[in-house]
Design an enzyme around this catalytic site. Structure first.
Site, PDB file in Angstrom:
ATOM      1  N   HIS A 220      -5.831  -0.246  -2.728  1.00 18.32           N
ATOM      2  CA  HIS A 220      -5.512   1.001  -3.088  1.00 18.32           C
ATOM      3  C   HIS A 220      -6.701   0.685  -3.975  1.00 18.32           C
ATOM      4  O   HIS A 220      -7.356   2.112  -4.648  1.00 18.32           O
ATOM      5  CB  HIS A 220      -4.721   0.842  -4.497  1.00 18.32           C
ATOM      6  CG  HIS A 220      -3.308   1.060  -3.746  1.00 18.32           C
ATOM      7  ND1 HIS A 220      -2.190   0.593  -2.593  1.00 18.32           N
ATOM      8  CD2 HIS A 220      -2.572   2.495  -4.503  1.00 18.32           C
ATOM      9  CE1 HIS A 220      -1.059   2.138  -2.872  1.00 18.32           C
ATOM     10  NE2 HIS A 220      -1.266   2.649  -3.322  1.00 18.32           N
TER      11      HIS A 220
ATOM     12  N   LYS B  15       9.517  -1.575  -4.785  1.00 10.11           N
ATOM     13  CA  LYS B  15      10.427  -1.588  -4.450  1.00 10.11           C
ATOM     14  C   LYS B  15      10.129  -1.984  -6.289  1.00 10.11           C
ATOM     15  O   LYS B  15       8.749  -2.637  -7.119  1.00 10.11           O
ATOM     16  CB  LYS B  15      10.988  -3.124  -4.418  1.00 10.11           C
ATOM     17  CG  LYS B  15      10.009  -3.982  -4.255  1.00 10.11           C
ATOM     18  CD  LYS B  15      10.780  -5.760  -3.919  1.00 10.11           C
ATOM     19  CE  LYS B  15       9.717  -7.202  -4.060  1.00 10.11           C
ATOM     20  NZ  LYS B  15       9.619  -7.575  -5.383  1.00 10.11           N
TER      21      LYS B  15
END
Lengths: 280, 184
Positions: B38, B103
């Site tokens: 990222h 999550k």
């Protein structure tokens, strides 16, 4: 003096790395089944069903139950009548980790430097705690620890006036704030007393106890029950999707401490509460 | 349990049909990416350079899989904690990303960006990594091979199970679920 060759330690460690990551303990599986039965949330029940199937696949195919095969944490009880020969004990353990993680297709998750962050490629360094005990044996406990739950750790130097309630509230509030991050249903390790570094050590060590086995001192067994009940009232539930079962167990370890404080540490384990033991 | 089925590329209209709490099965192509990948993507976006993958309508899965055993497509591959991607997520959503899979909770900025750019954040079951690996039928590294488990992989998945946590309307399953089951 009984001599133990480092070669034997390395071999055992390599095996333990694989075993702990492939085979979820029966104590944890049993806790899943019991929790699934009392979980009221349908999504929560589905999470338990997935976790039980996941453990079965991992065992059958000998693959890690979780891709995060953890930091390799060792608790060593070294008998004072043991003479380790043939090399360096720490290096023997690290070599076992290198071998186990490579041969076992386990993920290598360690970086050499906390800021430069280059992966060491062999999951080294292991974290090794050695305690000298009477006897002529070595007891090795290996507990791989995932990063997601490890990041949800906390330590507070509570005041004596905070007392029993202060400890309970600190632990419960910390679990509330951790929410879905540490992969609930969680196992909560709590270290109370000692000093700054010892309470953290005790919290981690508490996680290696067979799941749900109460503290031998009734006062702390009661505290474990009370904290567990309060955490499960938070409603976070399996995976944080909402439900009755947020934690499977709370394990407390204690030690005497200075008159000025109550050092308290919380170390959360995800539901994959992995640990294996060997006595050499 | 009622399940919706989705595949990339996804449109705004498809996203607006999804609600926090929905169980879904994803099939087709998804890309993997963790913090390190990222960071590189966002650096390229900031410089206005071309990305190694086209994010428009796509799905990113936050995962660093275990190595594949011989004969297997991929090693165990469960979701990692999403909060570490929070700093980068608004920028990739702006590029057209529609679904992120991870999550754990997201920041206020991410939740706002999901509404602004019409996207959803969904969770896979953390720790169900051996089970999830079975839903992955193909895997190849498409960028940043030097990042090892953190490289960007193109996965082909079949019936990959997820639950919607944050929808494009500002709903949050983590908050709502805990509220529903909390005992005061």
């Amino acid at each position: 003096m009984r001599e133990i060759h480092v070669r034997e330690i390395t071999e055992q460690v390599a095996q333990m790395c694989k075993e702990a990551n492939y085979f979820l303990g029966d104590d944890v599986l049993q806790a899943f089944r019991e929790a699934a039965a009392r979980e009221e949330s349908p999504v929560g029940k589905e999470v338990f069903a997935q976790l039980i199937t996941n453990a079965e696949i991992a065992r059958r195919e000998e693959v890690p139950m979780c891709q995060d095969t953890g930091t390799a944490v060792f608790f060593i009880e070294l008998g004072q009548d043991v003479h380790v020969v043939g090399g360096d004990l720490n290096e023997a353990i690290n070599e076992g980790v290198r071998r186990g993680y490579t041969e076992g297709y386990l993920r290598k998750s360690m970086v050499a430097d906390p800021l430069e962050r280059k992966n060491t490629g062999d999951n080294i360094p292991a974290i090794i705690h050695v305690e000298i005990v009477p006897g002529d044996k070595i007891k090795l406990t290996f507990a791989p620890k995932g990063g997601g739950s490890e990041n949800m750790s906390a330590l507070k130097m509570l005041k004596p006036s905070d007392g029993y309630e202060g400890v309970v509230n600190f632990v419960v509030e910390h679990c509330r704030k951790s929410g879905a991050n540490p992969c609930p249903p969680i196992v909560v390790g709590v270290g109370i007393g000692g000093n700054f570094e010892t309470c953290a050590y005790l919290a981690k060590k508490a996680l290696t106890r067979p799941l749900g086995k109460p503290h031998e001192n009734p006062r702390y067994a009661e505290m474990e029950r009370e904290i567990l009940e309060k955490i499960n009232k938070l409603g976070i539930g399996p995976q944080g999707f909402g439900g009755r079962v947020t934690a499977l167990a709370v394990h407390i370890e204690v030690m005497g401490c200075h008159i000025t404080g109550i050092p308290t540490a919380v170390n959360i384990n995800c539901h994959a509460c992995r640990h294996v033991e060997r006595i050499i | 349990m009622a399940e919706k089925r989705i595949s990339a590329p996804l449109t705004d209209e498809q996203i607006m049909e999804l609600r926090a709490g929905d169980n879904m099965l994803i099939s087709g192509v998804i890309y993997t990416g963790r913090d390190a990948a990222h960071k590189r993507l966002v650096e390229l976006i900031e410089k206005g350079e071309k990305l190694p993958i086209d994010l428009k309508g796509q799905i990113i899965y936050y995962v660093g899989p275990a190595p594949a055993k011989p004969g297997k497509v991929i090693g165990s591959a469960g979701p990692t904690t999403s909060v570490r991607m929070d700093a980068y997520t608004p920028a990739v959503l702006k590029e057209g990303l529609k679904v992120c899979i991870g999550k754990g909770g997201r920041s206020k900025e991410v939740k706002e960006a999901l509404q602004k750019y019409k996207a959803v954040y969904v969770a896979a079951v953390g720790g169900a990594a051996a089970l999830i690996a079975k839903k992955i039928k193909k895997a190849e590294v498409v960028a940043y091979e030097d990042l090892g488990p953190e490289a960007i992989r193109r996965l082909e998945v079949e019936d990959f199970p997820v639950t919607v946590i944050n929808d494009a309307y500002g709903n949050d399953l983590y908050e709502e679920g805990a509220k529903r089951y909390r005992i005061e």
